[in-house]
Design a protein around this motif. Structure first.
Motif, short mmCIF file in Angstrom:
data_model
loop_
_atom_site.label_atom_id
_atom_site.label_comp_id
_atom_site.label_asym_id
_atom_site.label_seq_id
_atom_site.Cartn_x
_atom_site.Cartn_y
_atom_site.Cartn_z
N ARG A 16 0.84 -1.20 0.00
CA ARG A 16 0.00 0.00 0.00
C ARG A 16 0.88 1.25 0.00
O ARG A 16 0.66 2.19 -0.79
N LEU A 17 1.87 1.29 0.88
CA LEU A 17 2.78 2.43 0.89
C LEU A 17 3.63 2.46 -0.38
O LEU A 17 3.99 3.53 -0.88
N GLY A 18 3.92 1.28 -0.92
CA GLY A 18 4.65 1.23 -2.19
C GLY A 18 3.87 1.87 -3.32
O GLY A 18 4.42 2.60 -4.14
N PHE A 19 2.55 1.59 -3.36
CA PHE A 19 1.72 2.22 -4.39
C PHE A 19 1.74 3.74 -4.22
O PHE A 19 1.86 4.49 -5.20
N LEU A 20 1.63 4.23 -2.98
CA LEU A 20 1.62 5.68 -2.75
C LEU A 20 2.96 6.30 -3.13
O LEU A 20 3.00 7.43 -3.63
N ALA A 21 4.06 5.57 -2.91
CA ALA A 21 5.37 6.08 -3.34
C ALA A 21 5.42 6.22 -4.86
O ALA A 21 5.90 7.23 -5.40
N GLY A 22 4.90 5.21 -5.56
CA GLY A 22 4.85 5.29 -7.02
C GLY A 22 3.91 6.38 -7.50
O GLY A 22 4.19 7.07 -8.48
N ALA A 25 -3.97 12.36 -1.57
CA ALA A 25 -5.29 11.96 -1.07
C ALA A 25 -6.05 11.17 -2.13
O ALA A 25 -6.75 10.20 -1.82
N ILE A 26 -5.90 11.58 -3.39
CA ILE A 26 -6.53 10.82 -4.48
C ILE A 26 -5.96 9.42 -4.54
O ILE A 26 -6.67 8.43 -4.72
N GLY A 27 -4.63 9.31 -4.38
CA GLY A 27 -4.00 7.99 -4.37
C GLY A 27 -4.52 7.12 -3.25
O GLY A 27 -4.78 5.92 -3.43
N ALA A 28 -4.67 7.72 -2.06
CA ALA A 28 -5.20 6.97 -0.92
C ALA A 28 -6.64 6.53 -1.18
O ALA A 28 -7.04 5.41 -0.81
N ALA A 29 -7.44 7.41 -1.82
CA ALA A 29 -8.82 7.05 -2.14
C ALA A 29 -8.88 5.91 -3.15
O ALA A 29 -9.72 5.01 -3.05
N LEU A 30 -7.97 5.93 -4.12
CA LEU A 30 -7.92 4.83 -5.09
C LEU A 30 -7.65 3.50 -4.39
O LEU A 30 -8.24 2.47 -4.71
N LEU A 31 -6.73 3.54 -3.43
CA LEU A 31 -6.43 2.33 -2.66
C LEU A 31 -7.64 1.87 -1.85
O LEU A 31 -7.89 0.67 -1.71
#
Length: 447
Positions: free
Chosen positions: A84-90, A427-433
């Motif tokens: 999850r944090l990896g996706f946010l880093a990307g 925040a958009i990235g977190a919402a996608l997750l």
């Protein structure tokens, strides 16, 4: 399924990182920004910023010895802190590269329009036309095999850097040397130095670009670390020398003039060499901006490709069978840049446009770099490699300083907007997750 072709050498990977760093572009554009914040201590801000980035660079080196993936920071963070944090880093890295691409493309038009103005061709929107043409060139060249792109970048950047170093040597041979630029400015203090480091980070950002072509590089676990450390060391030394020459070339009592000048190398070339040399440097900076845009587009497309493998868009996870590059992802990031130019460029100057996008990119990249540093610290702590743990923590803490000083004291308008843009993107990235948990799955890697 089409896969990446491992055709790049360590030197070509180094060239890609150096092209994204774009030392010519940074020396022509970022020194005034650092001077706005740090005053005459701009050279010190570049050197301290280089030290902080070296620590983060070592974290990238440690990971690149283990993982070869187009996802770069996303894959590194995923391996230690979770997917999850990896996706946010990307996701943050994608914003950084998209914003850097828009910034560099705008400066293609900005510098070339200054050069043409000296020759009598002047129009307030000429820069926008030139920038748009540059964006089209990036889409066309970027879709070819990566080796062709790196060759173009090398030739462009080598000529431009040599020309700027020659100007710095001429300046330093004609002015008295002084140690004042290597001490904090009394009027701006440590907070000014910290904020100036934001632009040092901006100038060195992209050193990790080589990691995005790890799957296209021969012996990546050796070549990528060499490319990362080589590009960082080369750029830091160049910035220290050239920013020192610019500060002394303007004069310690005329720093405000340097801070306001949209083309400082042009001014200094005319003052210390000739008008023709100034035109040549403006042209070189414009073409160097094109090389930076080309390298950044390549990196952005590969990060988008890695996110596509996670499920952000299956079409982005396809490689062109003829050239072995993520052509669809590249056309998307290039097209987005053209939309930014048309949507925002008509209402502002190339300097304001580029500064806004570059600030957004730098803030996003600082967060990503801190994430990689922390991941390296955690990984090292698990194996009781305390020296490497200190490297990761030290780099993250040092980057926290310019991040804090970019928020406090509150910068002038529209500066407070840019952190909000980054927060909204994350925040958009977190919402996608939240609504699509499958995005957290690891991308394919070639370890």
């Amino acid at each position: 399924m089409t896969t990446f072709r491992p055709t790049l050498s360590a030197f070509q990977a180094f060239v890609l990182s150096l092209a994204i760093i774009a030392p010519t572009l940074a020396m022509a554009f970022n020194v005034p920004l650092a001077a706005q914040a740090a005053g005459r201590a701009a050279p010190l801000a570049f050197l301290v910023g280089g030290a902080a980035m070296a620590l983060i660079g070592l974290s990238f080196v440690a990971f690149s010895r283990r993982i070869a993936s187009a996802g770069s920071a996303a894959s590194y963070v995923s391996a230690v802190l979770g997917d999850r944090l990896g996706f946010l880093a990307g996701w943050g890295l994608l914003l950084a590269y998209l914003a850097f691409l828009a910034s560099a493309t705008a400066l293609v038009g900005g510098f070339l329009s200054v050069a043409l103005a000296h020759l009598g061709f002047d129009h307030p929107r000429l820069w926008l036309v030139l920038a748009f043409l540059g964006g089209l060139g990036v889409i066309g060249l970027g879709g070819r095999e990566i080796r062709l792109a790196t060759t173009v970048m090398l030739v462009i950047e080598a000529v431009a850097v040599l020309a700027i170093v020659a100007l710095a040597v001429v300046i330093l041979s004609q002015v008295p040397l002084d140690a004042a630029p290597l001490r904090p400015d009394p009027e701006r203090g440590l907070s000014g130095l910290g904020y100036g480091m934001v632009f040092a980070v901006l100038s060195l950002a992209g050193f990790e670009g080589a990691a995005t072509v790890a799957e296209e590089t021969r012996d990546p676990h050796r070549a990528i670390p060499l490319a990362i450390l080589g590009s960082l060391a080369t750029a830091t030394l160049l910035y220290g020398l050239v920013s020192y020459a610019q500060v002394l070339g303007y004069g310690l009592d005329r720093i405000e003039e340097l801070a306001r000048d949209p083309a400082p190398l042009d001014t200094l070339a005319i003052r210390y060499v000739s008008r023709g040399y100034g035109i040549f440097l403006d042209t070189a900076a414009g073409i160097s901006s094109l090389a930076c845009a080309l390298g950044t587009a390549a990196a952005a497309a590969r990060v988008l490709y890695a996110l596509g493998l996670r499920g952000i868009g299956s079409g982005f996870a396809r490689l062109d069978p003829a050239h072995g590059v993520p052509a669809r992802a590249l056309r998307f990031v290039g097209g987005l840049t053209l939309i930014f130019l048309v949507g925002f460029g008509a209402w502002t100057s190339p300097r304001a446009f580029s500064e806004a996008f570059a600030t957004v990119a730098t803030l996003a990249l600082i967060l990503v770099y801190m994430g990689v540093g922390l991941a390296q610290a955690v990984l090292a702590a698990r194996t009781k490699a305390w020296g490497w743990c200190a490297v990761g923590l030290g780099g993250s803490l040092m980057l926290g300083w310019p991040l804090f000083n970019s928020l406090y004291p509150l910068p002038g308008w529209p500066g407070p907007l840019w952190p909000l843009v980054v927060l909204a993107w994350m925040a958009i990235g977190a919402a996608l997750l939240r609504f699509h948990p499958a995005l957290a799955r690891k991308s394919l890697e070639r370890a």
